[in-house]
Design a protein around this motif. Sequence first.
Motif, PDB file in Angstrom:
ATOM      1  N   GLY A 157       0.597  27.804 -51.885  1.00 53.15           N
ATOM      2  CA  GLY A 157       0.646  29.258 -51.774  1.00 53.15           C
ATOM      3  C   GLY A 157      -0.054  29.939 -52.941  1.00 53.15           C
ATOM      4  N   TYR A 158      -0.123  29.217 -54.085  1.00 50.10           N
ATOM      5  CA  TYR A 158      -0.857  29.748 -55.232  1.00 50.10           C
ATOM      6  C   TYR A 158      -2.136  28.965 -55.466  1.00 50.10           C
ATOM      7  CZ  TYR A 158       3.127  32.568 -56.817  1.00 50.10           C
ATOM      8  OH  TYR A 158       4.122  33.485 -56.921  1.00 50.10           O
ATOM      9  N   CYS A 159      -2.024  27.643 -55.379  1.00 50.26           N
ATOM     10  CA  CYS A 159      -3.173  26.838 -55.779  1.00 50.26           C
ATOM     11  C   CYS A 159      -3.164  25.502 -55.029  1.00 50.26           C
ATOM     12  CB  CYS A 159      -3.130  26.576 -57.282  1.00 50.26           C
ATOM     13  SG  CYS A 159      -1.737  25.529 -57.760  1.00 50.26           S
ATOM     14  N   VAL A 175      -2.155  13.124 -38.393  1.00 48.96           N
ATOM     15  CA  VAL A 175      -1.039  13.762 -39.101  1.00 48.96           C
ATOM     16  C   VAL A 175       0.112  13.971 -38.110  1.00 48.96           C
ATOM     17  CG1 VAL A 175      -0.279  15.823 -40.343  1.00 48.96           C
ATOM     18  CG2 VAL A 175      -2.603  14.942 -40.690  1.00 48.96           C
ATOM     19  N   LEU A 176       1.255  13.352 -38.399  1.00 50.08           N
ATOM     20  CA  LEU A 176       2.401  13.445 -37.485  1.00 50.08           C
ATOM     21  C   LEU A 176       3.333  14.587 -37.854  1.00 50.08           C
ATOM     22  CD1 LEU A 176       3.296   9.688 -37.075  1.00 50.08           C
ATOM     23  CD2 LEU A 176       2.263  11.177 -35.372  1.00 50.08           C
ATOM     24  N   GLY A 177       3.187  15.094 -39.063  1.00 54.49           N
ATOM     25  CA  GLY A 177       4.032  16.204 -39.475  1.00 54.49           C
ATOM     26  C   GLY A 177       3.916  16.420 -40.961  1.00 54.49           C
ATOM     27  N   MET A 178       4.290  17.606 -41.392  1.00 54.30           N
ATOM     28  CA  MET A 178       4.329  17.868 -42.831  1.00 54.30           C
ATOM     29  C   MET A 178       5.347  18.958 -43.132  1.00 54.30           C
ATOM     30  SD  MET A 178       0.797  19.977 -43.681  1.00 54.30           S
ATOM     31  CE  MET A 178      -0.361  18.791 -43.064  1.00 54.30           C
ATOM     32  N   ARG A 179       5.803  18.931 -44.352  1.00 49.60           N
ATOM     33  CA  ARG A 179       6.753  19.922 -44.833  1.00 49.60           C
ATOM     34  C   ARG A 179       6.297  20.269 -46.237  1.00 49.60           C
ATOM     35  NH1 ARG A 179      11.932  18.979 -47.477  1.00 49.60           N
ATOM     36  NH2 ARG A 179      13.406  20.636 -47.014  1.00 49.60           N
ATOM     37  N   VAL A 180       5.846  21.515 -46.435  1.00 53.01           N
ATOM     38  CA  VAL A 180       5.226  21.917 -47.695  1.00 53.01           C
ATOM     39  C   VAL A 180       6.058  23.008 -48.346  1.00 53.01           C
ATOM     40  CG1 VAL A 180       3.113  22.763 -48.788  1.00 53.01           C
ATOM     41  CG2 VAL A 180       2.977  21.475 -46.643  1.00 53.01           C
ATOM     42  N   TYR A 181       6.351  22.848 -49.623  1.00 50.42           N
ATOM     43  CA  TYR A 181       7.074  23.887 -50.354  1.00 50.42           C
ATOM     44  C   TYR A 181       6.080  24.935 -50.839  1.00 50.42           C
ATOM     45  CZ  TYR A 181       9.860  26.242 -53.899  1.00 50.42           C
ATOM     46  OH  TYR A 181      10.516  27.185 -54.648  1.00 50.42           O
ATOM     47  N   ARG A 182       6.292  26.193 -50.409  1.00 53.30           N
ATOM     48  CA  ARG A 182       5.436  27.294 -50.844  1.00 53.30           C
ATOM     49  C   ARG A 182       6.103  27.962 -52.033  1.00 53.30           C
ATOM     50  NH1 ARG A 182       0.522  26.742 -48.487  1.00 53.30           N
ATOM     51  NH2 ARG A 182       0.702  26.373 -46.255  1.00 53.30           N
ATOM     52  N   VAL A 183       5.512  27.832 -53.204  1.00 53.04           N
ATOM     53  CA  VAL A 183       6.099  28.403 -54.413  1.00 53.04           C
ATOM     54  C   VAL A 183       6.188  29.919 -54.280  1.00 53.04           C
ATOM     55  CG1 VAL A 183       5.865  28.631 -56.911  1.00 53.04           C
ATOM     56  CG2 VAL A 183       5.157  26.519 -55.785  1.00 53.04           C
ATOM     57  N   SER A 184       5.144  30.514 -53.670  1.00 52.43           N
ATOM     58  CA  SER A 184       5.069  31.982 -53.587  1.00 52.43           C
ATOM     59  C   SER A 184       6.259  32.581 -52.844  1.00 52.43           C
ATOM     60  CB  SER A 184       3.758  32.400 -52.939  1.00 52.43           C
ATOM     61  OG  SER A 184       3.420  31.533 -51.875  1.00 52.43           O
TER      62      SER A 184
END
Length: 362
Positions: A160-162, A120-129
């Motif tokens: 963040g939720y599921c 894994v070189l990187g990630m960007r995750v949207y947290r709804v919470s």
Amino acid sequence: SASLLGILQHPDGTVLKQLQPPPRGPREQEFYNKVYDSDCCDSVLLELREYLPKYFGVWSPPTAPNDTYLKLEDVTRKFTKPCIMDVKIGQKSYDPYASAEKIQQQVSKYPLMEEIGFLVLGMRVYRVSSDSYETQNQHYGRSLTKETVKDGISKFFHNGYCLRKDAIAASIQKVGKILEWFEGQTQLNFYASSLLFVYEGSCQATTVRLSDVTLAERRGVPKGLLSGGDILEYNNNIHVINSTENGKIEASVSKGLSKFYALHKKAYSKRHHSQLSLKVENLEQDNVWRSSTRITQEHLNGNVLPQLEKVFCHMPAEIKESANVEVRMIDFAHVFPSNTKDEGYIYGLKNLITVLQNILDN
């Protein structure tokens, strides 16, 4: 040495990737030219196009004609809140012509590459919470072991939720298609190449792909509506943006610095970055923006919701599913002709699918 230096967004919906120094840059350009050659009639390469960003040739800024950029499709463009992960695939992240020093450097960066087959070189995750993005860089990926790699990747699909099982299932299916392509070809071997995963992080966004148009319903309010060839955009006022001649819809014009297309690059000088961004915009904005006219809400006669409902309710489930995930191969500075299957890449893909399947099953 970052595999992508600067990535700029062009107002026409493409991204610009600066060519790396020789031999890497020219090798990547040659790869794209070969695959996207208009005379190409090799079914293996023609199918490969489905798994790459579309390629629109090279571009140089008028102010710096010696700087060359690859002009590529922005795979994240159709998403409201794109969640992006960049995974290097294969058992070796150095190519067959690498020096002993280069091999040593690559192996020491991630000794488990041979065993796990991906990194894994990187990630960007949207947290709804929290309505915010969380990013992880290469250090995160390099800290993952055989024991923690499953949890490490599942983080990408958690908002963040599921756990977004829909996105995992669609990802498995798409990686499976790429694996089938690799099982059927013996002409190219890929080293230090990546898969870019993108899924829709906005949970109220139903993103539906119709011909070349994306409709997104954001926060329960219709974001776009198809009416003939036009898109109607809700944003306090409504813009009608006409289809451009090539049938693509210029739905938005992005300004300022780019979102990163992949995540494992050091941005080269910020000053250079923003200047160039401005140059590109000034060249293009006139003809992009001239076509957009405004209409007022009253002209819609309340037709928006019923029409949108019609579109969304009668959409086959599999279109809803697959429309919100993209998996594309990127980074081709180390692609070489071959006469064997790419066993290292195949090993990495199979292992990645197993990990994704385990996340889904548990």
